[in-house]
Design an enzyme around this catalytic site. Sequence first.
Site, PDB file in Angstrom:
ATOM      1  N   LYS A 146       0.946  -1.357  -0.005  1.00 38.42           N
ATOM      2  CA  LYS A 146      -0.063   0.102   0.020  1.00 38.42           C
ATOM      3  C   LYS A 146       0.885   1.162   0.121  1.00 38.42           C
ATOM      4  O   LYS A 146       1.804   1.203   0.685  1.00 38.42           O
ATOM      5  CB  LYS A 146      -0.909  -0.219   1.067  1.00 38.42           C
ATOM      6  CG  LYS A 146      -2.103  -0.891   0.965  1.00 38.42           C
ATOM      7  CD  LYS A 146      -3.072  -0.837   2.421  1.00 38.42           C
ATOM      8  CE  LYS A 146      -3.955   0.312   2.213  1.00 38.42           C
ATOM      9  NZ  LYS A 146      -4.867   0.094   3.546  1.00 38.42           N
TER      10      LYS A 146
HETATM   11  O1  G3P Z   1      -7.969   0.770   5.734  1.00 42.31           O
HETATM   12  C1  G3P Z   1      -8.294   1.878   5.462  1.00 42.31           C
HETATM   13  C2  G3P Z   1      -9.667   2.383   6.078  1.00 42.31           C
HETATM   14  O2  G3P Z   1     -10.587   1.300   5.681  1.00 42.31           O
HETATM   15  C3  G3P Z   1      -9.881   3.058   7.205  1.00 42.31           C
HETATM   16  O3  G3P Z   1     -11.009   3.310   7.610  1.00 42.31           O
HETATM   17  O4  G3P Z   1     -12.731   3.789   9.314  1.00 42.31           O
HETATM   18  O5  G3P Z   1     -10.434   4.552   9.580  1.00 42.31           O
HETATM   19  O6  G3P Z   1     -11.770   5.594   7.814  1.00 42.31           O
HETATM   20  P1  G3P Z   1     -11.357   4.326   8.439  1.00 42.31           P
END
Ligand code: G3P
Length: 216
Positions: free
Chosen positions: A84
């Site tokens: 990533k």
């Molecule tokens: O892995 C990246 C993403 O899914 C993070 O989610 O909930 O931290 O915005 P969030």
Amino acid sequence: MKLFLDSANIEEIKRANEFGIICGVTTNPSIIAKEGKDFKEMIQQMTQIIDSPSGEVKPTTEEAKDMIREGRSIASLHPNMVVKLPTTPEGLKACHVLSKEGIKTNLTLVFSVPQALLAARAGATYVSPFIGRIDDISMDGLQLIKDIAQIFKIYNLSTQIICASIRNAYHIIGCAKTGADIATVPYSIIEQMVKHPLTDKGLEKFKNDYIAVFGE
Ligand code: G3P
């Protein structure tokens, strides 16, 4: 639409894998920091359970040359590793080089169609638009997924869309309707997805009716 688990928690990965519904795992620096474990050790544990891991270059790595070096080292940990990278000018440069070497890449922190297009043109295997964080600023996260999916289809771009920052089961329905390739989902959302009050109520009635006639 395939499902990935968005977690670095080994117990959650084991539990989700037992359902037979996940094809991969995504992590990010915040998720890994939450577990407080050594990255290599965590990847080793993860790949004993699921064969499609991901690792992100450190958020402190800013230049493409360093992202490339780190990306190669992450990729060497497992044959199916996805590296990533941030969707920044330096991240795009690193994506271009790593993709040409056959290393799978996932351009993360995508918040706009132009970013997704640039990532696809730089050779990204995956792009990760963050739906929930767009909703958080009172914009429409699902609309972004729809727009990216439509444009990738028109131009026959092979980069796959990983819908990320999923906050509820409604997001899953919306993503699936756009034809997005993958949704990466926290374990709590998998629990939400399987749950329905009428299933619980129905099962309770089946149990009571059965016991009333046949006993335990
Ligand atoms: O892995 C990246 C993403 O899914 C993070 O989610 O909930 O931290 O915005 P969030």
